[in-house]
Design an enzyme around this catalytic site. Structure first.
Site, PDB file in Angstrom:
ATOM      1  N   GLY A  41     -30.300 -21.206 -35.982  1.00  0.00           N
ATOM      2  CA  GLY A  41     -30.959 -20.586 -37.140  1.00  0.00           C
ATOM      3  C   GLY A  41     -30.545 -19.137 -37.337  1.00  0.00           C
ATOM      4  O   GLY A  41     -31.320 -18.334 -37.863  1.00  0.00           O
ATOM      5  N   GLY A  72     -28.533 -17.845 -39.402  1.00  0.00           N
ATOM      6  CA  GLY A  72     -28.055 -17.473 -40.731  1.00  0.00           C
ATOM      7  C   GLY A  72     -29.127 -16.895 -41.632  1.00  0.00           C
ATOM      8  O   GLY A  72     -28.840 -16.485 -42.752  1.00  0.00           O
ATOM      9  N   PHE A 102     -44.758 -24.577 -41.994  1.00  0.00           N
ATOM     10  CA  PHE A 102     -45.369 -24.414 -43.317  1.00  0.00           C
ATOM     11  C   PHE A 102     -46.877 -24.560 -43.134  1.00  0.00           C
ATOM     12  O   PHE A 102     -47.325 -25.271 -42.236  1.00  0.00           O
ATOM     13  CB  PHE A 102     -44.826 -25.455 -44.312  1.00  0.00           C
ATOM     14  CG  PHE A 102     -44.918 -26.862 -43.824  1.00  0.00           C
ATOM     15  CD1 PHE A 102     -46.036 -27.646 -44.065  1.00  0.00           C
ATOM     16  CD2 PHE A 102     -43.881 -27.409 -43.083  1.00  0.00           C
ATOM     17  CE1 PHE A 102     -46.117 -28.940 -43.584  1.00  0.00           C
ATOM     18  CE2 PHE A 102     -43.951 -28.711 -42.592  1.00  0.00           C
ATOM     19  CZ  PHE A 102     -45.079 -29.475 -42.854  1.00  0.00           C
ATOM     20  N   SER A 108     -49.831 -34.764 -42.591  1.00  0.00           N
ATOM     21  CA  SER A 108     -49.319 -36.131 -42.409  1.00  0.00           C
ATOM     22  C   SER A 108     -48.672 -36.238 -41.027  1.00  0.00           C
ATOM     23  O   SER A 108     -48.192 -35.229 -40.483  1.00  0.00           O
ATOM     24  CB  SER A 108     -48.284 -36.454 -43.483  1.00  0.00           C
ATOM     25  OG  SER A 108     -47.114 -35.677 -43.252  1.00  0.00           O
ATOM     26  N   TYR A 120     -49.406 -17.293 -31.795  1.00  0.00           N
ATOM     27  CA  TYR A 120     -50.437 -18.338 -31.795  1.00  0.00           C
ATOM     28  C   TYR A 120     -50.195 -19.383 -30.711  1.00  0.00           C
ATOM     29  O   TYR A 120     -50.971 -20.319 -30.580  1.00  0.00           O
ATOM     30  CB  TYR A 120     -50.696 -18.925 -33.183  1.00  0.00           C
ATOM     31  CG  TYR A 120     -49.545 -19.382 -34.039  1.00  0.00           C
ATOM     32  CD1 TYR A 120     -48.424 -20.005 -33.519  1.00  0.00           C
ATOM     33  CD2 TYR A 120     -49.650 -19.233 -35.427  1.00  0.00           C
ATOM     34  CE1 TYR A 120     -47.409 -20.445 -34.357  1.00  0.00           C
ATOM     35  CE2 TYR A 120     -48.642 -19.681 -36.274  1.00  0.00           C
ATOM     36  CZ  TYR A 120     -47.514 -20.281 -35.716  1.00  0.00           C
ATOM     37  OH  TYR A 120     -46.521 -20.734 -36.552  1.00  0.00           O
ATOM     38  N   LYS A 157     -45.175 -24.079 -30.452  1.00  0.00           N
ATOM     39  CA  LYS A 157     -44.831 -22.782 -29.854  1.00  0.00           C
ATOM     40  C   LYS A 157     -45.510 -22.609 -28.495  1.00  0.00           C
ATOM     41  O   LYS A 157     -44.964 -21.922 -27.619  1.00  0.00           O
ATOM     42  CB  LYS A 157     -45.210 -21.640 -30.792  1.00  0.00           C
ATOM     43  CG  LYS A 157     -44.337 -21.540 -32.043  1.00  0.00           C
ATOM     44  CD  LYS A 157     -42.889 -21.143 -31.722  1.00  0.00           C
ATOM     45  CE  LYS A 157     -42.130 -20.762 -32.983  1.00  0.00           C
ATOM     46  NZ  LYS A 157     -40.713 -20.466 -32.729  1.00  0.00           N
ATOM     47  N   PRO A 206     -42.091 -12.484 -31.906  1.00  0.00           N
ATOM     48  CA  PRO A 206     -42.230 -11.510 -32.996  1.00  0.00           C
ATOM     49  C   PRO A 206     -43.658 -11.497 -33.525  1.00  0.00           C
ATOM     50  O   PRO A 206     -44.308 -12.533 -33.589  1.00  0.00           O
ATOM     51  CB  PRO A 206     -41.292 -12.063 -34.087  1.00  0.00           C
ATOM     52  CG  PRO A 206     -40.731 -13.355 -33.571  1.00  0.00           C
ATOM     53  CD  PRO A 206     -41.464 -13.743 -32.346  1.00  0.00           C
TER      54      PRO A 206
HETATM   55  P1  NAP Z   1     -36.554 -18.785 -41.137  1.00  0.00           P
HETATM   56  O1  NAP Z   1     -35.885 -17.741 -41.952  1.00  0.00           O
HETATM   57  O2  NAP Z   1     -37.300 -19.893 -41.835  1.00  0.00           O
HETATM   58  O3  NAP Z   1     -35.450 -19.411 -40.187  1.00  0.00           O
HETATM   59  C1  NAP Z   1     -35.542 -20.642 -39.588  1.00  0.00           C
HETATM   60  C2  NAP Z   1     -34.110 -21.015 -39.224  1.00  0.00           C
HETATM   61  O4  NAP Z   1     -34.130 -22.218 -38.470  1.00  0.00           O
HETATM   62  C3  NAP Z   1     -33.235 -21.258 -40.462  1.00  0.00           C
HETATM   63  O5  NAP Z   1     -32.061 -20.484 -40.328  1.00  0.00           O
HETATM   64  C4  NAP Z   1     -32.905 -22.745 -40.405  1.00  0.00           C
HETATM   65  O6  NAP Z   1     -31.567 -22.969 -40.827  1.00  0.00           O
HETATM   66  C5  NAP Z   1     -33.067 -23.057 -38.916  1.00  0.00           C
HETATM   67  N1  NAP Z   1     -33.460 -24.446 -38.700  1.00  0.00           N
HETATM   68  C6  NAP Z   1     -34.583 -25.054 -39.141  1.00  0.00           C
HETATM   69  N2  NAP Z   1     -34.568 -26.337 -38.767  1.00  0.00           N
HETATM   70  C7  NAP Z   1     -33.418 -26.539 -38.073  1.00  0.00           C
HETATM   71  C8  NAP Z   1     -32.831 -27.665 -37.457  1.00  0.00           C
HETATM   72  N3  NAP Z   1     -33.437 -28.875 -37.470  1.00  0.00           N
HETATM   73  N4  NAP Z   1     -31.636 -27.509 -36.834  1.00  0.00           N
HETATM   74  C9  NAP Z   1     -31.013 -26.314 -36.822  1.00  0.00           C
HETATM   75  N5  NAP Z   1     -31.513 -25.206 -37.396  1.00  0.00           N
HETATM   76  C10 NAP Z   1     -32.702 -25.330 -38.029  1.00  0.00           C
HETATM   77  O7  NAP Z   1     -37.579 -18.187 -40.076  1.00  0.00           O
HETATM   78  P2  NAP Z   1     -37.757 -16.724 -39.453  1.00  0.00           P
HETATM   79  O8  NAP Z   1     -38.929 -16.110 -40.103  1.00  0.00           O
HETATM   80  O9  NAP Z   1     -36.469 -16.010 -39.434  1.00  0.00           O
HETATM   81  O10 NAP Z   1     -38.206 -17.102 -37.987  1.00  0.00           O
HETATM   82  C11 NAP Z   1     -37.289 -17.169 -36.914  1.00  0.00           C
HETATM   83  C12 NAP Z   1     -38.064 -17.453 -35.644  1.00  0.00           C
HETATM   84  O11 NAP Z   1     -39.066 -16.453 -35.450  1.00  0.00           O
HETATM   85  C13 NAP Z   1     -38.789 -18.792 -35.648  1.00  0.00           C
HETATM   86  O12 NAP Z   1     -38.744 -19.343 -34.350  1.00  0.00           O
HETATM   87  C14 NAP Z   1     -40.205 -18.412 -36.019  1.00  0.00           C
HETATM   88  O13 NAP Z   1     -41.158 -19.333 -35.564  1.00  0.00           O
HETATM   89  C15 NAP Z   1     -40.341 -17.072 -35.315  1.00  0.00           C
HETATM   90  N6  NAP Z   1     -41.374 -16.175 -35.886  1.00  0.00           N
HETATM   91  C16 NAP Z   1     -41.155 -15.513 -37.066  1.00  0.00           C
HETATM   92  C17 NAP Z   1     -42.113 -14.613 -37.527  1.00  0.00           C
HETATM   93  C18 NAP Z   1     -41.899 -13.805 -38.804  1.00  0.00           C
HETATM   94  O14 NAP Z   1     -42.694 -12.890 -39.080  1.00  0.00           O
HETATM   95  N7  NAP Z   1     -40.854 -14.029 -39.573  1.00  0.00           N
HETATM   96  C19 NAP Z   1     -43.301 -14.432 -36.819  1.00  0.00           C
HETATM   97  C20 NAP Z   1     -43.499 -15.145 -35.638  1.00  0.00           C
HETATM   98  C21 NAP Z   1     -42.516 -16.003 -35.170  1.00  0.00           C
HETATM   99  P3  NAP Z   1     -31.110 -24.298 -41.643  1.00  0.00           P
HETATM  100  O15 NAP Z   1     -32.113 -24.481 -42.741  1.00  0.00           O
HETATM  101  O16 NAP Z   1     -29.740 -23.911 -42.124  1.00  0.00           O
HETATM  102  O17 NAP Z   1     -31.084 -25.419 -40.652  1.00  0.00           O
END
Ligand code: NAP
Length: 293
Positions: free
Chosen positions: A35, A37, A117, A125, A167, A182, A208
């Site tokens: 992930g 990108g 989500f 579901s 969480y 998580k 984070p």
């Molecule tokens: P995000 O932008 O939605 O990124 C999720 C990434 O996971 C995407 O690049 C997606 O790429 C990849 N992904 C999803 N399903 C996949 C699969 N089956 N195989 C391979 N890649 C997959 O999320 P983010 O906010 O940057 O979060 C990154 C991490 O930080 C996550 O673990 C999230 O739980 C954690 N986090 C974020 C926050 C926050 O404030 N943003 C807070 C707490 C924790 P593709 O769609 O190209 O597969």
């Protein structure tokens, strides 16, 4: 406001491009990030790249892979993108083969990919539950397993970082699937660190707090209505800056953190410890997600 000191919040960090680690800390190393990108993954990958690492980004969507590739090229590092669904162990093995052909066996694995989500638990579901757990928990384990098996076979050392969420400790109303997954990801850090430590593999967690970014899904943005004013809901009086998470990751996998393993490092300005002296009235999660009109 009452008498007393003025709340000023936690200071802003140094600017983007600064680093606590010496230049070239990761020269000759390869970092495999799922992930990488979008969002936080892209920010973490960029900080490793700035310190000299070759970067491998694994995810499903070509537009995400292209965005990650561009971000790494922009800081002058080498990058390989691999199409990979982390629910599929065969995809992961092929992605590690491609990474090894390009740069040699990755020394660092960042398990960043996750699915999420908001949905009320009683309305969720089975497919929604299974999908989030499959990506976030199972996918993280499959990637860690592939990385470790290859290092164990080669007798080489490595570092794994699992990206978590607070969480895992508190539960996540509105996110039962992701919070449960998580919690498993955090628990896995502790198990794998002990199993693989004797073979030179560190395993840590990186959690984070709230790090808003442009790639957040519409669902998540909607749930965080008015992201910009969220800073005043946190003890830090601000949200996280993406580079702060990247710096934490580059430290955890660096030679300066070799004795840190089995640890989960929270970067959230103490937000998850926040409690009020007197609790506000309870608003059901249903009403928070769908305010009565
Ligand atoms: P995000 O932008 O939605 O990124 C999720 C990434 O996971 C995407 O690049 C997606 O790429 C990849 N992904 C999803 N399903 C996949 C699969 N089956 N195989 C391979 N890649 C997959 O999320 P983010 O906010 O940057 O979060 C990154 C991490 O930080 C996550 O673990 C999230 O739980 C954690 N986090 C974020 C926050 C926050 O404030 N943003 C807070 C707490 C924790 P593709 O769609 O190209 O597969």
């Amino acid at each position: 406001m009452s008498d007393g000191p003025t709340p000023i919040g936690l200071p802003e960090p140094p600017p983007l491009g600064a680093s606590a680690l010496p230049a070239g800390t990761y020269t000759g190393s390869t970092v495999f990030i799922t992930g990488g990108g979008t969002g936080l993954g892209k920010a973490i990958a960029t900080e490793f790249a700035r310190l000299g690492a070759n970067i491998v980004i694994a995810s499903r969507k070509s537009d995400h892979l292209e965005a990650g590739e561009q971000a790494i090229k922009d800081v002058g590092a080498k990058v390989l993108t691999v199409s990979c669904d982390i629910r599929e162990p065969d995809h992961i093995a092929a992605a590690f083969d491609a990474a090894t052909n390009a740069f040699g066996m990755p020394n660092v694995l960042i398990n960043n990919a996750a699915a999420n989500f908001p949905v009320l638990a009683d309305e969720m579901s089975p497919n929604a539950w299974r999908t989030v757990v499959d990506i976030t928990l199972n996918g993280t384990f499959f990637c860690a397993r592939e990385f470790a098996r290859r290092h164990l076979a080669a007798g080489s050392t490595g570092s794994i970082i699992n990206v978590g969420a607070t969480y895992a400790w508190t539960g996540g109303p509105g996110f039962a699937h992701s919070a449960a997954a998580k919690a498993g990801v955090k628990n896995m850090v502790e198990t794998l660190a002990v199993e693989w430590g004797p073979y030179g593999i560190q395993v840590n967690g990186l959690v984070p707090g709230l790090f808003p970014h442009e790639d957040m899904t519409a669902d998540i943005k909607g749930n965080l209505k008015g992201l910009d004013d969220k800073g005043d809901r946190q003890p830090a009086l601000r949200t996280g800056r993406l580079r702060e998470l990247g710096w934490a990751a580059t430290f955890l996998a660096s030679p300066y953190a070799r004795f840190v393993s089995g640890h989960t490092f929270v970067v959230d300005g103490a937000n998850w410890q926040r409690r009020s002296l007197t609790n506000p009235p309870v608003v059901t999660v249903r009403d928070q997600m769908r305010p009565p009109t």
